[in-house]
Design an enzyme around this catalytic site. Structure first.
Site, short mmCIF file in Angstrom:
data_model
loop_
_atom_site.label_atom_id
_atom_site.label_comp_id
_atom_site.label_asym_id
_atom_site.label_seq_id
_atom_site.Cartn_x
_atom_site.Cartn_y
_atom_site.Cartn_z
CB SER A 135 -2.10 -2.45 -5.35
OG SER A 135 -3.13 -3.39 -5.08
CE1 TYR A 149 1.04 -4.25 -1.33
CE2 TYR A 149 -1.28 -4.50 -1.87
CZ TYR A 149 0.02 -4.37 -2.27
OH TYR A 149 0.33 -4.35 -3.61
#
Length: 242
Positions: A135, A149
């Site tokens: 990501s 995250y």
């Protein structure tokens, strides 16, 4: 001839989202695919659809992952590429979140990645590829609610950098694919009634790339000549950028 004609590609997290899109795109490009995920019914249906092989395993169980990878390598007759697409996302500030949520995120996004690499690396030789779906949060912390995250994805980037040093000298290409928002159901099963989760999910779907966009990037990376290694492929939608 497809860009991946005859290549043997193993995809984790293959039962939905980016993993399923990668499996379809790789098969369309000529690869024979091995699919690994937890949901047996979805996995079997996708294997039938793409003419691939399936093995059910949870990436947080290292022993099960090794058994599943070994079985898929036998079914495929070898291994040319791995796409580690299994991942999870929970939102919440550190001071407000159940610690079990932290463990779930790190178990899948970090320990699951390590288990996949540990199982697959012995089967990968020169000119092969290991691709991690990470990501853009692996290089920054966008919000407090996304901090845990982001920490897991920072760790995923570190794992890939380690794998380049470990396996790169014998010709294994390690690539980190780092998208921004992607319109998936990653948050679909999160806490009901949380307005912040609902709002974030709506933004992901309104502004995000599709899983097929990410799959196209992966196929591009895998199809490059063996002497070319893409270290990191970061991409976002123009809508999110704006």
């Amino acid at each position: 001839m497809g860009a991946l004609e005859g290549r043997r590609v193993l995809v984790t997290g293959a039962s939905s989202g980016i993993g399923a899109a990668v499996a379809r795109a790789a098969a369309d490009a000529g690869a024979v695919v091995g699919l690994l995920a937890r949901r047996a019914d979805r996995l079997a249906a996708l294997a039938d659809e793409v003419g691939g092989h399936a093995a059910v395993a949870d990436v947080t169980d290292a022993t099960a992952v090794t058994d599943a990878v070994d079985r898929l390598v036998r079914d495929l007759g070898g291994l040319d590429a791995v796409v580690a697409a299994a991942g999870t996302l929970h939102l919440g500030a550190v001071g407000e979140t159940d610690p079990q949520r932290w463990r779930e995120v790190f178990d899948v996004n970090v320990s699951g990645l390590l288990a996949t690499a540990h199982a697959a690396l012995p089967h990968l030789g020169g000119g092969s590829s290991f691709v991690t779906i990470s990501s853009m949060s692996g290089r920054r912390v966008p919000t407090a609610a996304g901090g845990v995250y982001a920490a897991s994805k920072h760790a995923a980037h570190a794992v890939d950098e380690t794998l380049r040093r470990e396996a790169g000298p014998r010709g294994v290409r390690v690539t980190t694919v780092a998208p921004g928002f992607v319109a998936t159901d990653l948050l679909a099963a999160d806490e009901p009634g949380r307005e912040d989760v609902r709002s974030f999910r709506e933004r992901m779907h309104a502004l995000g790339l599709t899983p097929e966009h990410i799959a196209a990037a992966v196929v591009h990376v895998l199809g490059l000549p063996p002497e070319v290694c893409v270290v990191e492929y970061a991409l976002t939608s123009t809508a999110q950028q704006a």
